[in-house]
Each structure stands twice: as C-alpha cells, then as structure tokens.
Design a protein around this motif. Structure first.
Motif, PDB file in Angstrom:
ATOM      1  N   LEU A 184      38.128  26.136  36.134  1.00 13.09           N
ATOM      2  CA  LEU A 184      37.989  27.354  35.326  1.00 13.09           C
ATOM      3  C   LEU A 184      37.076  27.166  34.123  1.00 13.09           C
ATOM      4  N   ALA A 185      37.188  26.031  33.441  1.00  9.86           N
ATOM      5  CA  ALA A 185      36.417  25.829  32.207  1.00  9.86           C
ATOM      6  C   ALA A 185      34.910  25.969  32.433  1.00  9.86           C
ATOM      7  N   PRO A 186      34.311  25.241  33.397  1.00 11.97           N
ATOM      8  CA  PRO A 186      32.867  25.419  33.610  1.00 11.97           C
ATOM      9  C   PRO A 186      32.517  26.798  34.169  1.00 11.97           C
ATOM     10  N   PHE A 187      33.403  27.362  34.971  1.00 14.57           N
ATOM     11  CA  PHE A 187      33.184  28.699  35.531  1.00 14.57           C
ATOM     12  C   PHE A 187      33.132  29.744  34.413  1.00 14.57           C
ATOM     13  N   GLN A 188      34.090  29.680  33.508  1.00 18.29           N
ATOM     14  CA  GLN A 188      34.141  30.648  32.411  1.00 18.29           C
ATOM     15  C   GLN A 188      32.978  30.456  31.444  1.00 18.29           C
ATOM     16  N   GLY A 189      32.613  29.195  31.187  1.00 24.22           N
ATOM     17  CA  GLY A 189      31.484  28.930  30.302  1.00 24.22           C
ATOM     18  C   GLY A 189      30.184  29.472  30.872  1.00 24.22           C
ATOM     19  N   ALA A 190      29.977  29.273  32.183  1.00 27.34           N
ATOM     20  CA  ALA A 190      28.763  29.771  32.832  1.00 27.34           C
ATOM     21  C   ALA A 190      28.745  31.295  32.835  1.00 27.34           C
ATOM     22  N   ALA A 191      29.898  31.917  33.048  1.00 28.94           N
ATOM     23  CA  ALA A 191      29.978  33.382  33.067  1.00 28.94           C
ATOM     24  C   ALA A 191      29.585  33.965  31.712  1.00 28.94           C
ATOM     25  N   ARG A 192      30.103  33.366  30.660  1.00 30.98           N
ATOM     26  CA  ARG A 192      29.778  33.877  29.325  1.00 30.98           C
ATOM     27  C   ARG A 192      28.294  33.715  29.016  1.00 30.98           C
ATOM     28  N   SER A 193      27.710  32.607  29.464  1.00 25.38           N
ATOM     29  CA  SER A 193      26.277  32.392  29.198  1.00 25.38           C
ATOM     30  C   SER A 193      25.406  33.385  29.957  1.00 25.38           C
ATOM     31  N   LEU A 194      25.941  33.934  31.047  1.00 27.13           N
ATOM     32  CA  LEU A 194      25.214  34.916  31.836  1.00 27.13           C
ATOM     33  C   LEU A 194      25.571  36.350  31.460  1.00 27.13           C
ATOM     34  N   GLY A 195      26.439  36.486  30.464  1.00 20.67           N
ATOM     35  CA  GLY A 195      26.841  37.824  30.034  1.00 20.67           C
ATOM     36  C   GLY A 195      27.804  38.495  30.993  1.00 20.67           C
ATOM     37  N   LEU A 196      28.546  37.702  31.769  1.00 24.69           N
ATOM     38  CA  LEU A 196      29.501  38.238  32.740  1.00 24.69           C
ATOM     39  C   LEU A 196      30.923  38.159  32.197  1.00 24.69           C
ATOM     40  N   THR A 197      31.832  38.868  32.839  1.00 23.45           N
ATOM     41  CA  THR A 197      33.239  38.854  32.435  1.00 23.45           C
ATOM     42  C   THR A 197      34.035  38.028  33.433  1.00 23.45           C
ATOM     43  N   PRO A 198      34.357  36.786  33.113  1.00 26.38           N
ATOM     44  CA  PRO A 198      35.094  35.948  34.061  1.00 26.38           C
ATOM     45  C   PRO A 198      36.561  36.356  34.117  1.00 26.38           C
ATOM     46  N   ILE A 199      37.128  36.324  35.307  1.00 23.79           N
ATOM     47  CA  ILE A 199      38.526  36.699  35.499  1.00 23.79           C
ATOM     48  C   ILE A 199      39.244  35.556  36.208  1.00 23.79           C
ATOM     49  N   LYS A 200      40.407  35.207  35.705  1.00 21.74           N
ATOM     50  CA  LYS A 200      41.259  34.223  36.371  1.00 21.74           C
ATOM     51  C   LYS A 200      42.226  34.977  37.269  1.00 21.74           C
ATOM     52  N   GLY A 201      42.029  34.830  38.573  1.00 20.95           N
ATOM     53  CA  GLY A 201      42.903  35.508  39.525  1.00 20.95           C
ATOM     54  C   GLY A 201      44.044  34.603  39.918  1.00 20.95           C
ATOM     55  N   GLU A 202      45.124  34.625  39.142  1.00 23.47           N
ATOM     56  CA  GLU A 202      46.264  33.751  39.417  1.00 23.47           C
ATOM     57  C   GLU A 202      47.101  34.343  40.547  1.00 23.47           C
ATOM     58  N   VAL A 203      47.248  33.583  41.626  1.00 24.89           N
ATOM     59  CA  VAL A 203      47.973  34.051  42.808  1.00 24.89           C
ATOM     60  C   VAL A 203      48.962  32.981  43.258  1.00 24.89           C
ATOM     61  N   HIS A 204      50.023  33.423  43.924  1.00 28.18           N
ATOM     62  CA  HIS A 204      51.042  32.491  44.405  1.00 28.18           C
ATOM     63  C   HIS A 204      51.256  32.578  45.911  1.00 28.18           C
ATOM     64  N   ASP A 205      50.739  33.645  46.527  1.00 30.05           N
ATOM     65  CA  ASP A 205      50.921  33.838  47.966  1.00 30.05           C
ATOM     66  C   ASP A 205      49.829  34.772  48.476  1.00 30.05           C
ATOM     67  N   LEU A 206      49.870  35.056  49.773  1.00 26.20           N
ATOM     68  CA  LEU A 206      48.858  35.916  50.370  1.00 26.20           C
ATOM     69  C   LEU A 206      48.914  37.330  49.814  1.00 26.20           C
ATOM     70  N   ASP A 207      50.108  37.815  49.540  1.00 27.30           N
ATOM     71  CA  ASP A 207      50.232  39.159  48.947  1.00 27.30           C
ATOM     72  C   ASP A 207      49.523  39.210  47.599  1.00 27.30           C
ATOM     73  N   GLY A 208      49.629  38.115  46.847  1.00 28.52           N
ATOM     74  CA  GLY A 208      48.965  38.059  45.549  1.00 28.52           C
ATOM     75  C   GLY A 208      47.451  38.075  45.687  1.00 28.52           C
ATOM     76  N   ILE A 209      46.938  37.389  46.714  1.00 30.09           N
ATOM     77  CA  ILE A 209      45.492  37.399  46.961  1.00 30.09           C
ATOM     78  C   ILE A 209      45.037  38.809  47.316  1.00 30.09           C
ATOM     79  N   GLU A 210      45.790  39.477  48.174  1.00 26.47           N
ATOM     80  CA  GLU A 210      45.439  40.844  48.573  1.00 26.47           C
ATOM     81  C   GLU A 210      45.461  41.783  47.367  1.00 26.47           C
ATOM     82  N   THR A 211      46.464  41.647  46.536  1.00 27.05           N
ATOM     83  CA  THR A 211      46.563  42.492  45.338  1.00 27.05           C
ATOM     84  C   THR A 211      45.394  42.245  44.393  1.00 27.05           C
ATOM     85  N   SER A 212      45.053  40.968  44.215  1.00 26.56           N
ATOM     86  CA  SER A 212      43.948  40.620  43.321  1.00 26.56           C
ATOM     87  C   SER A 212      42.630  41.186  43.834  1.00 26.56           C
ATOM     88  N   MET A 213      42.365  41.026  45.133  1.00 22.99           N
ATOM     89  CA  MET A 213      41.120  41.531  45.692  1.00 22.99           C
ATOM     90  C   MET A 213      41.074  43.057  45.697  1.00 22.99           C
TER      91      MET A 213
END
Length: 330
Positions: A184-213
């Motif tokens: 996450l740390a390098p991902f978020q740092g790169a996103a900020r340098s590109l002017g993007l909004t990084p999101i941490k999609g915390e999931v625990h199961d397949l339902d969580g992945i579907e909800t996040s997407m």
C-alpha cells in the motif's frame, strides 16, 4: 604367508566387509513438509510438481530417499497455525512454506526445524530474518516481489487505462500480516504523485470483493490492483470474472490471472520460483544451515497483456507497452 601378510589380509577383508555392509544399509529417508497457502489450482499444482522433479534431478527421489507431505489452502491465520502444528508433529527434516502467514505460524511453532519460504515479499520487514545476506535462525528462502512494485502496478494500470482516477488496491487483512502496508505505501505514494485518489479496498471474502468492485464501478475512473495473496490466488477465476462483469481495468501479480482473462499481469514466474527453491532444499537436507544460505530476491518479472480483454474494455494498448510485454494474449 607371513604373519604380517596374514594380518594385512584380515584387515583388508574386514574393510571390505564394512564397505559391503554400508552399501547394503538402507539410506535414511528424509522428510519434507510443504504447506501451501493457495488452493490446488493448476498453476500451483504444476509448480509443486516442477519442484519435485527438480529435487529428483538432484538425487532426491520421492518414495525412495525422500518422503513429501503437502498441505494446501492454509491461507488464514487459523488454518496456517493448524497446518504448522500438524507438520511439526510429523517431525520433518525440513519445511517449505508458502506465504508470510504460513511462515509466521511456523516460526511461532518451531525455532529448530529448517524452513524455506516462498511468496514472502519482504522477510526482513516481517521479522522472519534479520539480514538478507546472512539470515539468522532457522529460516531462509526466496522472495517473490520487491516492495516498490506497488508503484509499478499503478504505473501499468494508468498506462493501459489512462482514464483511471480512483485506483483501488484489494487487501485481505486476514492473510496479510502487515494488513498490506508493504504494498500500500508505494501504491499510495505513486497515486498522490500522479494526482490520483488511492483507495484501500479491504476485503475478507468473495462477497467483499464483489461489493468493493460494485461500488467502484458506480462512478467513472475506477481501476483495481490485486496484490500477491493466497486468498486472491485461490479465487483468481472469480476475481477476474468480477472485474469483467463490472468492466473495471485491473492489474494482477501473476500470469495465470491474464491467462484466465485478466487485463494485465506483472510479476514473477511461479514455476521458476519453486525451481529456485530446489537447490536450497537439497543443501538443507544435506545438513547445511539456513543461516548459511542468503535470501534470494527476484531478478526477472513477466509483463503479460490480454488484448482480448483490453478490446472488451475499449482500451487502446499503447504500442510501447506492447513492445515491452513478455507475452501478448490475443
């Protein structure tokens, strides 16, 4: 025959008998325990088979002088602890463990049995070794990634899908000892340098992945990065299908995601990784110490692009990106 010649003959005969007895004495069967954090997918079944073949070429024949017991899908903390206890009770000479969760469980259970790890991003950060060049204790192995790769994944996502403004990195805290911080740390740092909004999609199961997407797809600019993780690996086909369903550009850590229809993958070749472990297992079974075997790091990464998926998402893949790809799936 003189007395001296008689004594020499008796001594020679005794040495010959000892040699014959040594040759007739069966070689001690060594025992290798394997704990796989991923499920029995074709990718990982093939990787373990390649490892066994490599060990055979080094003289370790399964069923002859080597006994191998493998356990699969020990991805969660509870499953890893249970598998670690079972393996240790079987008294192996050596244990091969896949994933940081598995190694953490093994280290908590034994400080004497040699352990070789695979699919651990940064063993020093996790505290598995104190020094990559000369690990202390009973653990060594081969890393599967460099921590800064989180930024590389985002760069590739933005390159193949320029409209992405809200990149999401999927993380399962139950199967990541550091809750994904190493990626996450390098991902978020790169996103900020590109002017993007990084999101941490915390999931625990397949339902969580579907909800996040599903939530990400409600607005334009969504994109997904999937990190190396036993949970994600065991559900790769479902994850790829969800990204297709919600029409989200996604970057994955291994080739098999792209082969299953994922847009783009960038990471190590898993079969190569398991083959790399074979010489270490060989040396440890011959009584080398883990502390004498430096942690190896990856030197080559594969970039694979699925052009069919790119077309389905109406993405125009830059020729420069295609030119650098190791494989383009049409």
């Amino acid at each position: 025959m003189s007395r001296r010649e008689f004594i020499a003959s008796v001594a020679a005969f005794g040495a010959w008998c000892a040699s014959v007895r040594a040759q007739q004495q069966p070689q001690r069967v060594r025992k290798l325990g394997i704990i796989m954090a991923a499920g029995k997918t074709p990718e990982y079944v093939g990787s373990v088979a390649a490892l066994k073949q490599a060990l055979g070429s080094l003289g370790w024949k399964e069923g002859d002088n080597l006994r191998i017991e493998d356990r699969w899908s020990a991805g969660s903390d509870d499953a890893a602890r249970s598998a670690a206890q079972e393996v240790i009770k079987s008294n192996p000479d050596l244990i091969l463990g896949q994933s940081a969760t598995v190694i953490e469980a093994l280290r908590s259970a034994t400080g004497t049995i040699p352990i070789v790890f695979l699919h651990v991003a940064d063993p020093a950060v996790y505290g598995f070794v104190s020094n990559l060049a000369r690990p202390e204790g009973n653990v060594t192995g081969i890393t599967n990634i460099v921590p800064s790769i989180g930024a590389k994944w985002l760069q590739l996502l933005k390159e193949i899908a320029p409209a992405v403004t809200r990149p999401t990195m999927l993380v399962n805290p139950d199967t990541q000892p550091d809750r994904g911080a190493i990626f996450l740390a390098p991902f978020q740092g790169a996103a900020r340098s590109l002017g993007l909004t990084p999101i941490k999609g915390e999931v625990h199961d397949l339902d969580g992945i579907e909800t996040s997407m599903a939530g990400l797809a409600k607005e334009p600019g969504g994109g997904v990065v999937v990190i190396p993780d036993a949970f994600f690996a065991s559900h790769s086909t479902q994850i790829v299908a969800l990204a297709e369903r919600f029409r989200l550009p996604a970057v994955y850590p291994y080739r098999y995601y792209a082969a299953q229809g994922g847009l783009l993958s960038y990471g190590v070749n898993n079969v190569d990784l398991f083959l790399q472990a074979a010489p270490y297992i060989d040396r440890l079974l011959k009584n080398a110490k883990p502390s004498d075997l430096p942690v190896q790091q990856p030197t080559r990464f594969q970039l694979v692009i699925n052009m069919k998926t790119a077309k389905a998402l109406n993405l125009s893949v830059p020729p420069s990106l295609q030119a650098t790809a190791d494989e383009v799936i049409e």
